[in-house]
Design a protein around this motif. Structure first.
Motif, PDB file in Angstrom:
ATOM      1  N   ASP A 234      22.255  53.816  25.286  1.00 38.19           N
ATOM      2  CA  ASP A 234      21.120  53.033  24.807  1.00 38.19           C
ATOM      3  C   ASP A 234      21.508  52.031  23.720  1.00 38.19           C
ATOM      4  OD1 ASP A 234      21.712  55.144  23.089  1.00 38.19           O
ATOM      5  OD2 ASP A 234      19.666  55.295  22.342  1.00 38.19           O
ATOM      6  N   LYS A 235      22.814  51.963  23.385  1.00 39.25           N
ATOM      7  CA  LYS A 235      23.255  51.050  22.336  1.00 39.25           C
ATOM      8  C   LYS A 235      24.396  50.173  22.848  1.00 39.25           C
ATOM      9  CE  LYS A 235      21.960  53.951  18.452  1.00 39.25           C
ATOM     10  NZ  LYS A 235      21.158  54.875  19.171  1.00 39.25           N
ATOM     11  N   GLN A 236      24.281  48.904  22.582  1.00 43.45           N
ATOM     12  CA  GLN A 236      25.326  47.969  22.948  1.00 43.45           C
ATOM     13  C   GLN A 236      26.141  47.643  21.697  1.00 43.45           C
ATOM     14  OE1 GLN A 236      22.965  44.757  24.469  1.00 43.45           O
ATOM     15  NE2 GLN A 236      23.042  45.565  26.550  1.00 43.45           N
ATOM     16  N   LEU A 237      27.457  47.520  21.872  1.00 44.62           N
ATOM     17  CA  LEU A 237      28.335  47.153  20.766  1.00 44.62           C
ATOM     18  C   LEU A 237      28.629  45.664  20.869  1.00 44.62           C
ATOM     19  CD1 LEU A 237      30.860  50.130  20.990  1.00 44.62           C
ATOM     20  CD2 LEU A 237      28.634  50.063  19.871  1.00 44.62           C
ATOM     21  N   HIS A 238      28.321  44.929  19.819  1.00 42.57           N
ATOM     22  CA  HIS A 238      28.531  43.481  19.805  1.00 42.57           C
ATOM     23  C   HIS A 238      29.782  43.158  19.002  1.00 42.57           C
ATOM     24  CE1 HIS A 238      24.535  42.349  21.447  1.00 42.57           C
ATOM     25  NE2 HIS A 238      24.238  43.558  21.011  1.00 42.57           N
ATOM     26  N   ALA A 239      30.579  42.224  19.524  1.00 44.93           N
ATOM     27  CA  ALA A 239      31.819  41.842  18.844  1.00 44.93           C
ATOM     28  C   ALA A 239      32.195  40.412  19.207  1.00 44.93           C
ATOM     29  CB  ALA A 239      32.953  42.778  19.240  1.00 44.93           C
ATOM     30  N   LEU A 240      32.999  39.810  18.346  1.00 43.73           N
ATOM     31  CA  LEU A 240      33.681  38.560  18.679  1.00 43.73           C
ATOM     32  C   LEU A 240      35.141  38.909  18.861  1.00 43.73           C
ATOM     33  CD1 LEU A 240      32.200  35.906  16.207  1.00 43.73           C
ATOM     34  CD2 LEU A 240      31.627  36.275  18.604  1.00 43.73           C
ATOM     35  N   ALA A 241      35.760  38.328  19.885  1.00 41.03           N
ATOM     36  CA  ALA A 241      37.165  38.615  20.166  1.00 41.03           C
ATOM     37  C   ALA A 241      37.891  37.316  20.472  1.00 41.03           C
ATOM     38  CB  ALA A 241      37.284  39.580  21.334  1.00 41.03           C
ATOM     39  N   GLU A 242      39.147  37.261  20.042  1.00 46.65           N
ATOM     40  CA  GLU A 242      39.970  36.073  20.232  1.00 46.65           C
ATOM     41  C   GLU A 242      41.032  36.359  21.293  1.00 46.65           C
ATOM     42  OE1 GLU A 242      42.274  33.016  17.335  1.00 46.65           O
ATOM     43  OE2 GLU A 242      42.574  35.146  16.942  1.00 46.65           O
ATOM     44  N   VAL A 243      41.201  35.432  22.229  1.00 45.64           N
ATOM     45  CA  VAL A 243      42.214  35.575  23.274  1.00 45.64           C
ATOM     46  C   VAL A 243      43.595  35.461  22.636  1.00 45.64           C
ATOM     47  CG1 VAL A 243      43.192  34.546  25.370  1.00 45.64           C
ATOM     48  CG2 VAL A 243      40.701  34.651  25.070  1.00 45.64           C
ATOM     49  N   THR A 244      44.439  36.479  22.900  1.00 49.80           N
ATOM     50  CA  THR A 244      45.828  36.430  22.424  1.00 49.80           C
ATOM     51  C   THR A 244      46.775  36.077  23.559  1.00 49.80           C
ATOM     52  OG1 THR A 244      46.145  38.814  22.728  1.00 49.80           O
ATOM     53  CG2 THR A 244      45.402  38.064  20.551  1.00 49.80           C
ATOM     54  N   SER A 245      46.394  36.383  24.809  1.00 52.08           N
ATOM     55  CA  SER A 245      47.185  35.959  25.970  1.00 52.08           C
ATOM     56  C   SER A 245      46.331  36.051  27.225  1.00 52.08           C
ATOM     57  CB  SER A 245      48.447  36.806  26.123  1.00 52.08           C
ATOM     58  OG  SER A 245      48.135  38.137  26.453  1.00 52.08           O
ATOM     59  N   SER A 246      46.658  35.192  28.187  1.00 51.12           N
ATOM     60  CA  SER A 246      45.966  35.162  29.474  1.00 51.12           C
ATOM     61  C   SER A 246      46.921  34.526  30.476  1.00 51.12           C
ATOM     62  CB  SER A 246      44.673  34.353  29.356  1.00 51.12           C
ATOM     63  OG  SER A 246      43.956  34.345  30.565  1.00 51.12           O
ATOM     64  N   PHE A 247      47.533  35.358  31.334  1.00 45.11           N
ATOM     65  CA  PHE A 247      48.524  34.883  32.287  1.00 45.11           C
ATOM     66  C   PHE A 247      48.194  35.412  33.680  1.00 45.11           C
ATOM     67  CE2 PHE A 247      50.692  35.067  28.209  1.00 45.11           C
ATOM     68  CZ  PHE A 247      51.209  33.788  28.129  1.00 45.11           C
ATOM     69  N   PRO A 248      48.555  34.664  34.725  1.00 42.97           N
ATOM     70  CA  PRO A 248      48.281  35.163  36.076  1.00 42.97           C
ATOM     71  C   PRO A 248      49.076  36.440  36.353  1.00 42.97           C
ATOM     72  CG  PRO A 248      49.560  33.128  36.160  1.00 42.97           C
ATOM     73  CD  PRO A 248      49.211  33.376  34.723  1.00 42.97           C
ATOM     74  N   GLU A 249      48.428  37.399  37.009  1.00 44.71           N
ATOM     75  CA  GLU A 249      49.094  38.663  37.336  1.00 44.71           C
ATOM     76  C   GLU A 249      50.208  38.421  38.347  1.00 44.71           C
ATOM     77  OE1 GLU A 249      47.648  43.156  37.918  1.00 44.71           O
ATOM     78  OE2 GLU A 249      46.610  41.691  39.142  1.00 44.71           O
ATOM     79  N   ASN A 250      49.904  37.683  39.380  1.00 46.73           N
ATOM     80  CA  ASN A 250      50.907  37.214  40.335  1.00 46.73           C
ATOM     81  C   ASN A 250      50.319  36.022  41.074  1.00 46.73           C
ATOM     82  OD1 ASN A 250      49.613  38.042  42.860  1.00 46.73           O
ATOM     83  ND2 ASN A 250      50.081  40.142  42.251  1.00 46.73           N
ATOM     84  N   GLU A 251      51.153  35.363  41.828  1.00 45.55           N
ATOM     85  CA  GLU A 251      50.727  34.112  42.474  1.00 45.55           C
ATOM     86  C   GLU A 251      49.701  34.338  43.590  1.00 45.55           C
ATOM     87  OE1 GLU A 251      52.920  30.898  42.610  1.00 45.55           O
ATOM     88  OE2 GLU A 251      53.887  31.384  40.722  1.00 45.55           O
ATOM     89  N   LYS A 252      49.693  35.528  44.195  1.00 47.66           N
ATOM     90  CA  LYS A 252      48.813  35.793  45.329  1.00 47.66           C
ATOM     91  C   LYS A 252      47.406  36.196  44.902  1.00 47.66           C
ATOM     92  CE  LYS A 252      52.655  37.073  48.253  1.00 47.66           C
ATOM     93  NZ  LYS A 252      53.346  38.094  48.992  1.00 47.66           N
ATOM     94  N   LYS A 253      47.281  36.818  43.723  1.00 45.69           N
ATOM     95  CA  LYS A 253      45.970  37.262  43.241  1.00 45.69           C
ATOM     96  C   LYS A 253      45.491  36.328  42.139  1.00 45.69           C
ATOM     97  CE  LYS A 253      46.186  42.263  43.811  1.00 45.69           C
ATOM     98  NZ  LYS A 253      46.142  43.527  43.085  1.00 45.69           N
TER      99      LYS A 253
END
Length: 124
Positions: A59-78
């Motif tokens: 019944d409770k939602q946790l609110h937060a701000l988050a900063e991206v530290t990395s975002s890379f493709p898992e592999n070329e097919k997905k």
């Protein structure tokens, strides 16, 4: 904690607004941040507004701000991007709930002992 929990997030836009909410599951979550699998790549430093729903507090939602530290493709097919985020702003009560939840889940995994107790070999 390697687990899947529902998170909704939206991106803080450069012009000051916010995007629409997207929904995704966590792949790993800790008191310091979260790993999610996204269909879009984020630039390092992008800030996301997040709402985390934990089963312990349905019944409770946790609110937060988050900063991206990395975002890379898992592999070329997905077209999935493992995206690591660091919490930069968290309501203190929500942060304590998250820490308690993670510790209790880790206790279940580690056979009832806290992680600290498992790692403290002096008690053996």
């Amino acid at each position: 904690l390697k687990a899947n929990y529902l998170i909704s997030y939206r991106v803080s836009l450069p012009e000051g607004g916010l995007s629409n909410y997207n929904y995704i599951l966590t792949k790993d979550i800790s008191a310091g941040g979260v790993l999610i699998m996204c269909e879009e790549k984020f630039t390092k430093g992008t800030v996301l507004e997040m709402i985390i729903q934990l089963p312990m507090y349905p019944d409770k939602q946790l609110h937060a701000l988050a900063e991206v530290t990395s975002s890379f493709p898992e592999n070329e097919k997905k077209p999935l991007y493992p995206t690591r985020l660091r919490f930069i702003e968290f309501d203190e009560v929500a942060f304590e709930r998250l820490k308690t939840f993670i510790e209790e889940e880790m206790n279940k995994i580690k056979g009832g002992k806290t992680l600290k107790e498992k790692l403290d070999r002096r008690k053996e």
